[in-house]
Enzyme design. Structure first.
Site, PDB file in Angstrom:
ATOM      1  N   LYS A  61       0.459  -0.886   0.007  1.00 43.08           N
ATOM      2  CA  LYS A  61       0.031   0.301   0.009  1.00 43.08           C
ATOM      3  C   LYS A  61       1.067   0.976  -0.087  1.00 43.08           C
ATOM      4  O   LYS A  61       0.753   2.527  -0.629  1.00 43.08           O
ATOM      5  CB  LYS A  61      -0.960   0.198   1.355  1.00 43.08           C
ATOM      6  N   SER A 311       0.656 -10.073  -0.850  1.00 45.11           N
ATOM      7  CA  SER A 311       0.243  -8.360  -1.248  1.00 45.11           C
ATOM      8  C   SER A 311       0.967  -8.116   0.837  1.00 45.11           C
ATOM      9  O   SER A 311       0.959  -6.835   0.740  1.00 45.11           O
ATOM     10  CB  SER A 311      -0.541  -8.211  -0.784  1.00 45.11           C
TER      11      SER A 311
END
Length: 409
Positions: A61, A311
């Protein structure tokens, strides 16, 4: 190949992702690519893990958040930024803002994991707790943006965010040029959209496959309808991909550049998290483990070499404890049995001796003596055992039967 000619409102091109990569130089880590012998043996071809769980702030992110905030005009930076998130996006915005000298206010839901709240504050953001679900938190952040003029930083629905996330795709092609399949977790779609765009512009022969949790799979019905469709009350342990509606911008790109969307069960997710921890020695959150879950669910479906994007790794320790127990149960590492025994002194010791011979570890023992189904000299024993896998579970049950015990379940 030009997405610009098809949708001028949401255009993104390879040059945008390459520009983001230059912008992120020295900011985001080029994360490691680790091989997995176990997954490779299942697939029958090399499988590599792209370790964004080792990225700064613990997830990808930071990439999109930094590119988005760095692209603000001076007057926008002066007004500050605001975001809403239960974890990963919050930390990405907080660190990006700190690095760029921009004040950040982050709304987080009441009950958000304390380590994530603490990390967001430590990165320099002002944290405000509001709402019990992310939708309420998001509404509060948007209202704050309207009232104060702060720029709202959406977690996935903006071209700059997607360009930043697309740099993961560029790194994969550089680190594993022979790749044939890339698996990526999908929530709102920002990471999948960015990776798909970057990879397909350079290597249209590579298959890009998105993975969603069964209980929060908004993309299959949306793709079938041709536009984003909201699903009611998404439910999954993978809070990083627990999104009820695809973003408008990533949806258009996912539809264009992602070849397939697969779904995985909660058992698949917990088993994948456990595998990452045991075999790869990597702490991965459920959303980050979703590509591995897809491999475990159907290992022969993917042409190798395969790259699975891990992720994120920001998992709350208490949730991790529960997930590990769930994963061990799903993997046949726990066995619960009920037995009928003669209610006499030494009966339990005799039973435990049988379990010792077959190397089953007893976690808990319960007794029932007052059930009307039991005879006068009978007792029911409930055993919670730690085992070595499905074959060992069968071995334990057979050993008990051979010793004369009635195994009820």
């Amino acid at each position: 190949m030009s997405f610009r000619t098809r949708d001028p409102l949401h255009h993104l091109m390879l040059d945008d992702v390459r520009g983001a990569q230059k912008m992120l130089s020295g900011v985001a880590r080029v994360t490691a690519m680790e091989g997995s012998r176990h997954l490779s043996s299942l697939v029958g071809a090399p499988v590599h893990l792209k370790c964004e769980n080792l990225q700064r702030t613990g997830s990808f992110k930071l990439r999109g958040a930094y590119v988005r905030i760095a692209g603000l005009r001076p007057e926008e930076r002066a007004a500050g930024v605001v975001a809403a998130s239960a974890g990963n996006h919050a930390q990405g915005v907080a660190l990006a803002s700190k690095l760029l000298g921009v004040h950040a206010t982050v709304f987080m839901p009441v009950g958000a994991p304390l380590p994530k709240v603490a990390a967001t504050r430590e990165y320099g953001a002002e944290v405000r707790m509001h709402g019990h679900v992310v939708d309420e938190t998001l509404a509060a952040a948007e209202a704050y943006a309207r009232e104060t003029g702060a720029v709202f930083i959406h977690p996935f629905d903006h071209p700059d965010i997607i360009a930043g996330q697309g740099t993961v795709g560029l790194e994969i092609l550089e680190q594993c040029p022979e790749v044939r399949t890339i698996l990526v977790g999908v929530g709102g779609g920002g990471l999948a959209a960015g990776v798909g765009l970057a990879v397909k512009w350079l290597r249209p022969d590579v298959r890009v496959i998105g993975v969603q949790a069964e209980g929060a799979a908004a993309y299959p019905p949306s793709l079938a309808a041709g536009h984003p469709v909201a699903i009611e009350s998404p439910v999954t342990m993978a809070d990083g991909i627990k999104v009820g509606r695809p973003g408008d911008v990533p949806f258009a790109l996912v539809r264009e550049y992602v070849d397939e969307i697969r779904t995985v069960s909660e058992d698949d997710l917990s088993s994948a998290l456990l595998l990452c921890l045991e075999r790869a020695k990597l702490v991965v959150e459920p959303a980050g483990a979703s590509p591995v879950a897809a491999i475990l669910a159907d290992p022969t479906a993917f042409q190798g070499p395969v790259v699975a994007i891990l992720s994120g790794g920001n998992v709350d320790p208490l949730l991790l404890q529960r997930i590990l127990r769930h994963g061990m149960a799903a993997g046949g590492r726990y066995l619960n049995l009920r037995l009928r025994v003669t209610d006499r002194p030494g009966a339990l010791a005799t039973l435990l001796a049988v379990l010792t011979v077959v190397d089953a570890n007893v976690l808990d023992v319960g007794h029932v003596r007052t059930d009307p189904r039991l005879g006068l000299t009978e007792a029911e024993v409930e055993l919670h055992l730690e085992t070595k896998g499905p074959e060992h579970c069968h071995e334990v049950a057979e050993a008990l039967r051979e010793a004369g015990y009635t195994v009820l379940g």
